[in-house]
Design an enzyme around this catalytic site. Structure first.
Site, mmCIF file in Angstrom:
data_model
loop_
_atom_site.group_PDB
_atom_site.id
_atom_site.type_symbol
_atom_site.label_atom_id
_atom_site.label_comp_id
_atom_site.label_asym_id
_atom_site.label_seq_id
_atom_site.Cartn_x
_atom_site.Cartn_y
_atom_site.Cartn_z
ATOM 1 N N TYR A 32 0.852 -1.180 0.000
ATOM 2 C CA TYR A 32 0.000 0.000 0.000
ATOM 3 C C TYR A 32 0.894 1.238 0.000
ATOM 4 C CZ TYR A 32 -4.696 1.784 -0.022
ATOM 5 O OH TYR A 32 -5.874 2.363 -0.422
ATOM 6 N N HIS A 34 3.090 4.554 -0.607
ATOM 7 C CA HIS A 34 2.817 5.980 -0.795
ATOM 8 C C HIS A 34 4.140 6.705 -1.056
ATOM 9 C CE1 HIS A 34 4.320 6.205 3.272
ATOM 10 N NE2 HIS A 34 3.349 5.414 3.702
ATOM 11 N N HIS A 37 7.285 5.600 0.867
ATOM 12 C CA HIS A 37 7.975 4.418 0.332
ATOM 13 C C HIS A 37 8.705 4.775 -0.957
ATOM 14 C CE1 HIS A 37 4.430 2.529 2.475
ATOM 15 N NE2 HIS A 37 5.424 1.878 3.027
ATOM 16 N N GLN A 153 11.670 1.473 15.155
ATOM 17 C CA GLN A 153 12.000 0.343 14.288
ATOM 18 C C GLN A 153 13.395 0.530 13.676
ATOM 19 O OE1 GLN A 153 9.279 -1.715 11.384
ATOM 20 N NE2 GLN A 153 10.228 -0.324 9.934
ATOM 21 N N LYS A 184 2.888 10.816 6.110
ATOM 22 C CA LYS A 184 2.277 9.821 5.212
ATOM 23 C C LYS A 184 2.328 8.464 5.877
ATOM 24 C CE LYS A 184 2.545 12.190 1.015
ATOM 25 N NZ LYS A 184 1.443 12.305 0.064
HETATM 26 O O1 PAF Z 1 8.006 -0.787 8.258
HETATM 27 C C1 PAF Z 1 7.374 -1.741 7.771
HETATM 28 O O2 PAF Z 1 6.615 -1.598 6.802
HETATM 29 C C2 PAF Z 1 7.544 -3.125 8.354
HETATM 30 O O3 PAF Z 1 7.648 -3.081 9.731
HETATM 31 C C3 PAF Z 1 8.741 -3.904 7.745
HETATM 32 C C4 PAF Z 1 10.065 -3.236 8.048
HETATM 33 C C5 PAF Z 1 8.547 -4.010 6.241
HETATM 34 C C6 PAF Z 1 8.779 -5.318 8.325
HETATM 35 O O4 PAF Z 1 7.616 -6.012 8.056
#
Ligand code: PAF
Length: 282
Positions: A32, A34, A37, A153, A184
């Site tokens: 999905y 945006h 990404h 993360q 976003k």
């Molecule tokens: O940030 C994300 O979209 C997720 O946590 C990742 C790093 C793709 C792991 O599933």
């Protein structure tokens, strides 16, 4: 651009690239896609000969009451975005390909994950570390790209790569925002038009916190209180946390100094749990 769904297909493609002496970048995503990404993919394309985008809604990082089933998916739109951004390969596995029968090995972490999102999402980072580790082992990239919106993360993955001696460069990329400031996120689609309007208060509180610190405030409680009060001026806001932590350890600080992360998580009208943050060197 190719779309493949098996580990073997990724491996043989990457092997072929390696034979040609090419470098490989990886952008792990849950789809999905945006503009946030897209900025990761474009940076990866600029810095590597070939780029793999993984699209996998990883069940392991969702708690039992979270939004795994409703997480938005649109492979067709994602493919278009990846192709126009210059990716060479999409890896889009089914959960059964990633977690085969009998799966029982995990990558876990202490400390960094016992704060912020880790408190309200106790299984989340174990799922993230495990799947990112698997993706690294499958693609074996030179560089991997992650958004700074998921600041915890990013810190967790940097730590994992360091602790486990992975030979991969982790590249963090800045938050991309909507015109009105809202960060976003694929989860913004959960918001009704009214909640979407109210949600802009999250980024406003981020900008307020940043300004207070830039103007000299060094007491985290003062900054957090001002941010909380601003968020609560809009209806439907349920604050999970407003925190200021050391950006390396994720632990709370008494005085704002050094590399700090100010992060928030807010449930908006019961529709979406959104996060935002800023990082500063003070
Ligand atoms: O940030 C994300 O979209 C997720 O946590 C990742 C790093 C793709 C792991 O599933």
């Amino acid at each position: 651009m190719r779309i493949v769904s098996t580990v073997d297909e990724v491996r043989s493609q990457v092997k072929a690239w390696r034979k040609e002496g090419k470098s490989v970048g990886l952008v792990p995503t849950m789809g999905y896609l945006h503009e946030g990404h897209e900025s990761l993919i474009r940076k990866a394309v600029a810095e590597n000969d070939e780029v793999v985008v993984s699209i996998f809604v990883n069940p392991m990082q969702f708690g039992p009451t979270e939004d795994l089933a409703s997480y938005p998916r649109d492979l067709e739109a994602d493919s278009k975005l990846c192709e126009s951004a210059g990716a060479a390969l999409i890896f889009h596995p089914e959960p059964e390909e990633m977690y085969q029968e009998g799966f029982c090995s995990f990558v876990d972490m202490n400390g960094l994950t016992n704060a912020l999102c880790g408190l309200s999402r106790p299984v989340h980072f174990r799922g993230v570390c495990t799947v990112v580790n698997k993706l690294f082992n499958i693609v074996m990239p030179d560089k991997a790209y992650f958004g700074e919106k998921d600041a915890q993360q990013l810190a967790v993955i940097r730590r994992m790569v360091k602790d486990l001696n992975m030979d991969i460069t982790i590249v963090g990329c800045p938050i991309i925002r909507e015109e009105d400031g809202l960060a976003k996120s694929s989860r913004n689609t959960y918001l009704s038009p009214e909640s979407r309007q109210n949600a802009v208060i999250l980024s406003k509180s981020i900008f307020l916190g940043k300004k207070l610190i830039e103007d000299g405030e060094r007491n985290p409680e003062v900054v957090k209180k001002a941010m909380r009060e601003l968020i609560m001026t809009k209806p439907g806001m349920d604050i999970d946390y407003v925190e200021i932590v050391d950006n390396n350890t994720m632990q709370s600080i008494d005085v704002i100094a050094g590399d700090i992360l100010c992060a928030i998580a807010v449930r908006v009208s019961g529709e979406a749990r959104l996060i935002d943050n800023f990082m500063l060197s003070v």
